[in-house]
Design a protein around this motif. Structure first.
Motif, PDB file in Angstrom:
ATOM      1  N   VAL A 504      26.869   5.690 -58.156  1.00 11.16           N
ATOM      2  CA  VAL A 504      25.678   6.159 -57.445  1.00 11.16           C
ATOM      3  C   VAL A 504      24.671   6.738 -58.434  1.00 11.16           C
ATOM      4  O   VAL A 504      23.465   6.450 -58.361  1.00 11.16           O
ATOM      5  N   HIS A 505      25.137   7.554 -59.375  1.00  7.90           N
ATOM      6  CA  HIS A 505      24.229   8.129 -60.367  1.00  7.90           C
ATOM      7  C   HIS A 505      23.596   7.033 -61.219  1.00  7.90           C
ATOM      8  O   HIS A 505      22.395   7.112 -61.551  1.00  7.90           O
ATOM      9  N   ASP A 506      24.359   6.029 -61.572  1.00 13.60           N
ATOM     10  CA  ASP A 506      23.809   4.941 -62.394  1.00 13.60           C
ATOM     11  C   ASP A 506      22.772   4.135 -61.611  1.00 13.60           C
ATOM     12  O   ASP A 506      21.735   3.746 -62.163  1.00 13.60           O
ATOM     13  N   ARG A 507      23.035   3.887 -60.339  1.00 13.25           N
ATOM     14  CA  ARG A 507      22.109   3.078 -59.545  1.00 13.25           C
ATOM     15  C   ARG A 507      20.824   3.825 -59.239  1.00 13.25           C
ATOM     16  O   ARG A 507      19.776   3.196 -59.045  1.00 13.25           O
ATOM     17  N   LEU A 508      20.889   5.144 -59.170  1.00 12.62           N
ATOM     18  CA  LEU A 508      19.689   5.928 -58.897  1.00 12.62           C
ATOM     19  C   LEU A 508      19.009   6.406 -60.170  1.00 12.62           C
ATOM     20  O   LEU A 508      18.019   7.153 -60.091  1.00 12.62           O
ATOM     21  N   GLY A 512      14.590   8.603 -62.228  1.00 16.05           N
ATOM     22  CA  GLY A 512      14.241   9.612 -63.215  1.00 16.05           C
ATOM     23  C   GLY A 512      14.453  11.040 -62.758  1.00 16.05           C
ATOM     24  O   GLY A 512      13.726  11.940 -63.200  1.00 16.05           O
ATOM     25  N   LEU A 513      15.431  11.292 -61.892  1.00 17.83           N
ATOM     26  CA  LEU A 513      15.701  12.632 -61.378  1.00 17.83           C
ATOM     27  C   LEU A 513      16.999  13.169 -61.969  1.00 17.83           C
ATOM     28  O   LEU A 513      17.879  12.401 -62.373  1.00 17.83           O
ATOM     29  N   LYS A 514      17.118  14.493 -62.010  1.00 16.92           N
ATOM     30  CA  LYS A 514      18.357  15.148 -62.428  1.00 16.92           C
ATOM     31  C   LYS A 514      19.219  15.336 -61.180  1.00 16.92           C
ATOM     32  O   LYS A 514      19.177  16.361 -60.505  1.00 16.92           O
ATOM     33  N   LEU A 515      20.017  14.316 -60.891  1.00 19.83           N
ATOM     34  CA  LEU A 515      20.728  14.276 -59.624  1.00 19.83           C
ATOM     35  C   LEU A 515      21.832  15.316 -59.529  1.00 19.83           C
ATOM     36  O   LEU A 515      22.245  15.670 -58.423  1.00 19.83           O
ATOM     37  N   CYS A 536      17.568   0.911 -55.415  1.00 25.00           N
ATOM     38  CA  CYS A 536      17.663   2.355 -55.181  1.00 25.00           C
ATOM     39  C   CYS A 536      17.484   2.665 -53.692  1.00 25.00           C
ATOM     40  O   CYS A 536      18.186   3.522 -53.137  1.00 25.00           O
ATOM     41  N   SER A 537      16.555   1.957 -53.056  1.00 28.50           N
ATOM     42  CA  SER A 537      16.336   2.170 -51.628  1.00 28.50           C
ATOM     43  C   SER A 537      17.585   1.811 -50.826  1.00 28.50           C
ATOM     44  O   SER A 537      17.990   2.544 -49.911  1.00 28.50           O
ATOM     45  N   ASP A 538      18.218   0.692 -51.181  1.00 27.37           N
ATOM     46  CA  ASP A 538      19.443   0.309 -50.473  1.00 27.37           C
ATOM     47  C   ASP A 538      20.517   1.376 -50.631  1.00 27.37           C
ATOM     48  O   ASP A 538      21.205   1.739 -49.662  1.00 27.37           O
ATOM     49  N   ALA A 539      20.684   1.884 -51.840  1.00 29.98           N
ATOM     50  CA  ALA A 539      21.699   2.915 -52.079  1.00 29.98           C
ATOM     51  C   ALA A 539      21.379   4.191 -51.311  1.00 29.98           C
ATOM     52  O   ALA A 539      22.272   4.844 -50.752  1.00 29.98           O
ATOM     53  N   LEU A 540      20.107   4.573 -51.263  1.00 27.44           N
ATOM     54  CA  LEU A 540      19.728   5.807 -50.569  1.00 27.44           C
ATOM     55  C   LEU A 540      19.977   5.704 -49.067  1.00 27.44           C
ATOM     56  O   LEU A 540      20.438   6.669 -48.436  1.00 27.44           O
TER      57      LEU A 540
END
Length: 934
Positions: A504-508, A512-515, A536-540
């Motif tokens: 998830v972190h890799d896909r998002l 450019g956010l500190k997830l 990214c939209s699909d993952a979100l």
């Protein structure tokens, strides 16, 4: 045992025996308890394998542990922690404490299904003895760390719920230890759950200690006295407390059995390890809770019996990982006072500075200093082992040490709390800071303390600052907790995350956010200019479906069937909801896999309805874009619908099948076979249930209207697949409702089928308005007509007419009493259909007030039937004249109508033409229009 230790506690025994004879009616009971406590301490002290008793999250235990590890430098550390959690401990260096080691199982095998999911957590903080032992063992070469407590599977095997059927408990039986110590929705286990289990004993200690809760008592009478004590004194006092609480515990048979089985389990595992490795017990250290250190089971010690048989684990598959924890979660798990763990962390930091004991920290630990980590790994020479001596007598006879008042510390607290109060809306001043300072000293004196504790200071701040009201979100008590350290929330590092969370972190990452950062972050996705952001939209959207509300929240944008995203805006808080993301990783290796499993679980649940299965079909299409899964679940929806015997889910079934049908018609070349079968089966299914639903009091008018909506909207598809319309006509003919709203709904269905005309329906409504006995129920008829717009939307103008006629014809004494009923009925039962009525009324009524006086309703401006018939006759005559000039056309029409006739001579007063068309003037008019257009 050696004879040199036989008289270690003889002096203490004699004093306690004398005290028992003096203060008790008979020496037997009290003497047995007091001397038994001393025997427990002596028994544990004499054990060749050193037992180190601790209390969970106790700064005194952590300081004593760090000091003892540097002195003894054991080669093997046995730790009271679930043995299956051992592989995870190395990942602690990638985390920011506090965190919790977790065992998780979603699919159970060997346990009741209603227990699922199973979860066990063990929280770890830096100010805890277990962390000191873990850091020492992992960072010191040649040291082995062995977890010896029962596995996570055995936690539930020994659960009280598993034995309820075999051994019914008394109504007042307290819950099992694991049941009372929940960490979120998980069973909490930890080292050293040390607290009186005898309610009267705890109440007695709190009353005579002049404290409010157990955390304050422990801080005042155990933490402070043991903070500077030597090893033998600390060890014997903790064993004394553990034995006292153990002997005064209530006789709960299950709880006692679980405690003793845990002790048998741990000693059996330790003897197995000693036998397998040949380790010397003198080089080992056993870290356990003080309650379990004072054990008298036969398996106790390296020379204990080997009679305990460990049951095999169940077939349940367990997943393990690290999840974030917090001070508040730990307090809730162990029933501690709010803020007590934060205060303990502050005391820990203060003790480290005061005693200059070098604590152990894992190398690379978030927040740890590199120099300290290196120094902690460097061993020092072990201290010589001395025979244990009686330290209890001196400790119990010594008066409490009166700590010197630290005016600078108390003054700093007073100034800081006033500053925090001002920021939160309190009208606090310097005078309040002075009042808090003096009141803290006063409260400490009233409670026989020379130095105010954080709890005294907290009470003084509430008394002097809070007054009557709380102007902001936080009260003064919460402000003091924040000032003392607050609710620290841990964080699991990227390297320690399960594969799903890392994916998830890799896909998002393109966002450019500190997830991993706590709090809410805004993400802007311009998919039109950056198509790569669509992933990214699909993952979100999948995370929004799977995670708790607030983890991923869409601000702009939506996902609908058949639509592609253009621009989206999201509020993300994955760092705050890290635990939920980690627990998703226990269910699969990707969010697509987890989502598919969840959809299958929902669809195949024994309580699933056709509506819920169709929802799963829609979600599979919407989020996964999986035609394979959608077809499988759609076929299952067909089976579920066939087995249903109620119409409760009809509105939802209608809404979802319409949406899916519209999607497949626009995006697929042909309809999927399952939806064709669903339309065919649903048509027959609802036709069968329709007569019963009209008369069933439990079936609402909305549900019956949804059934009719399914039948009428799916009619063309169902008939093309082989259904018979006669079945629907028979179902309507067999329906005989008595409730007014369902009666109106039946009339609308008959209009749609052509059984009655609009004129007949208008006559029925006029009859209702003309009957004084029926007028009070007229709003319920209108409610039925409103719901009829679902299956028969063509009646919208008629419903407007029916409402208008009621307002026009009824006098105010009759109209006003049922007007509120009309409004509430339309609002509650037809809110989604009201826009249809509003739009139709907007087209019907004039747009300006001045035109209202001259306005004539369209239903009153219809032409006279006789005039219409005369007009049709004249038009028919004209048509006959026209068709007489084209006899071939007239013959062709006669052939279509199966009319066998001959041309006749025209009468004197009418033009020549076909006798057939003379009898059918409407046909003549239609043909005339057709020919003139050609």
């Amino acid at each position: 045992m050696t004879s040199s230790h036989e008289g270690t506690f003889e002096g203490l025994r004699a004093q306690l025996q004398e005290a028992a004879a003096t203060f008790a009616d008979g020496p037997d009971a009290l003497e047995g308890i007091l001397l038994g406590i001393v025997d427990d301490v002596d028994h544990a002290v004499r054990e060749p394998l050193e037992i180190f008793p601790v209390c969970h999250h106790s700064p005194a235990s952590a300081i004593a542990m760090a000091r003892r590890l540097r002195e003894k430098q054991p080669k093997v550390v046995y730790l009271e922690l679930c043995e299956d959690m051992a592989p995870l401990l190395t990942e602690l260096r990638n985390c920011k404490l506090p965190v919790a080691v977790q065992s998780f199982a979603t699919e159970v095998d060997g346990f009741p299904v209603e227990w699922s999911p199973l979860s066990v957590v063990a929280p770890i903080t830096e100010a805890s003895a277990e962390y000191q032992a873990i850091a020492y063992a992992l960072d010191t070469p040649g040291v082995e760390l062995v977890l010896v407590d029962r596995s996570s599977d055995h936690v539930f095997q020994w659960d009280a719920r598993a034995t309820e059927s075999a051994e019914p408990a008394a109504p007042d039986t307290p819950p099992a230890e694991e049941e009372a110590a929940l960490h979120g929705d998980a069973v909490g286990v930890e080292i050293g759950d040390l607290r009186p289990r005898f309610a009267e004993l705890e109440e007695h200690l709190l009353h005579h200690g002049k404290v409010r809760h157990w955390s304050e008592w422990w801080h005042q009478y155990v933490e402070l006295p043991l903070g500077d004590s030597d090893h033998d004194t600390y060890r014997q006092v903790m064993l004394l407390i553990g034995s006292l609480f153990r002997r005064l515990a209530p006789g709960d048979a299950h709880r006692v059995r679980v405690d003793e089985d845990r002790e048998r389990y741990m000693w059996t595992r330790m003897r197995e390890h000693l036998a397998a490795t040949g380790a010397d017990p003198a080089d080992c250290l056993y870290v356990c809770g003080a309650f379990h250190a004072a054990s008298r089971v036969a398996e106790f010690g390296v020379h204990g019996t080997d009679t305990f048989e460990i049951s095999p684990p169940s077939a349940t598959t367990w997943q393990h990982g690290l999840i974030p924890s917090s001070h508040a979660a730990i307090e809730a798990q162990f029933g501690l006072a709010a803020g007590s763990v934060s205060i303990a962390a502050t005391v820990w930091a203060k003790n480290v500075r005061r005693t200059r004991v070098e604590p152990f920290r894992l190398a690379g630990q978030a927040g740890a200093k590199k120099s300290r980590a290196k120094k902690a790994a460097a061993p020092v020479g072990p201290a010589p082992e001395l025979p244990p001596s009686d330290k209890l007598t001196g400790f119990l006879q010594r008066p409490p040490a009166l700590d010197r008042l630290d005016e600078a510390e108390l003054l700093g607290w007073s100034v800081e709390i006033v500053r925090a109060a001002r920021r939160n809306g309190y009208l606090a001043s310097t005078a309040d800071a002075i009042a808090v300072f003096e009141t803290s000293i006063l409260l400490a004196g009233m409670r026989d303390r020379a130095k105010p504790t954080p709890y005294d200071f907290q009470d003084a701040a509430v008394t002097c600052i809070e007054k009557d009201t709380v102007p902001g979100r936080r009260d003064v008590r919460r402000l003091v907790e924040i000032m003392m350290g607050g609710d620290r929330v841990g964080q699991v590092g990227y390297e320690a995350l399960p594969p799903l969370a890392r994916d998830v972190h890799d896909r998002l990452a393109p966002l450019g956010l500190k997830l991993q950062q706590s709090g809410v972050q805004r993400a802007l996705l311009d998919i039109a200019s950056q198509p790569e952001l669509e992933r990214c939209s699909d993952a979100l959207w999948m995370l929004r479906y799977l995670m708790p509300q607030g983890a991923a929240r869409p601000i702009m944008g939506e996902r609908k069937l058949g639509e592609r995203p253009i621009q989206e805006s999201w509020d993300l808080a994955l760092g705050t909801y890290q635990r939920a993301l980690i627990e998703l990783g226990y269910e699969g290796v990707s969010i697509e896999q987890v989502l598919e499993q969840r959809l299958r679980r929902t669809a195949y649940d024994r309580r699933a309805t056709a509506a819920t299965v169709l929802e799963a079909v829609e979600d599979a299409t919407l989020y996964l874009r999986s035609r394979r899964l959608a077809d499988e679940l759609g076929t299952h929806a067909l089976e579920v619908l066939s087995a249903e015997r109620s119409v409760d889910g009809a509105p939802e079934v209608l809404r979802r099948v319409r949406r899916l049908l519209a999607y497949y018609r626009t995006s697929e070349p042909v309809l999927p076979p399952w939806i064709e079968s669903f339309a065919k089966t649903g048509y027959a299914h609802y036709c069968t249930l329709l007569p019963t639903a009209f008369t069933d009091d439990d079936a609402t008018v909305r549900q019956v209207a949804a059934m009719l909506g399914f039948l009428f909207s799916m009619e063309s598809l169902a008939l093309s697949l082989g259904c018979d319309r006669t079945q629907l006509e028979l179902a309507v003919a067999q329906s005989h409702p008595e409730e007014p709203s369902k009666t109106a709904l039946l009339w609308a269905a008959q209009v749609q089928l052509g059984h009655i005309s609009r004129a007949d329906l208008r006559a029925k409504c006029d009859g209702l308005l003309g009957n004084p006995l029926v007028v009070p129920a007229y709003p319920r008829y209108l409610s039925g007509f409103v719901h009829a717009l679902e299956p028969v939307p063509g009646l919208t103008d008629f419903v407007v007419e029916a409402v208008s006629n009621a307002f026009a014809r009824l006098p105010d004494p009759v109209l006003l009493p049922w007007l509120p009923t009309l409004i509430t009925t339309l609002r509650s039962g037809g809110s989604e259909l009201a826009p249809l009525l509003i739009r139709e009324a907007g087209r019907t009524f004039p747009g300006r007030l001045a035109a209202l006086d001259a306005w004539v309703p369209p239903w009153l401006s219809q032409p006279d039937p006789e005039a219409t018939r005369s007009t049709h006759t004249m038009e028919g005559a004209h048509g006959c004249t026209l068709l007489a000039a084209h006899p071939a056309t007239c013959d062709a029409v006669a052939g279509l109508l199966d009319w066998e006739g001959t041309w006749e001579t025209a009468e004197p007063d009418r033009p020549a033409g076909a006798a057939l068309l003379g009898r059918h003037p409407e046909t003549a008019v239609a043909l005339e229009v057709l020919l003139s257009g050609a």
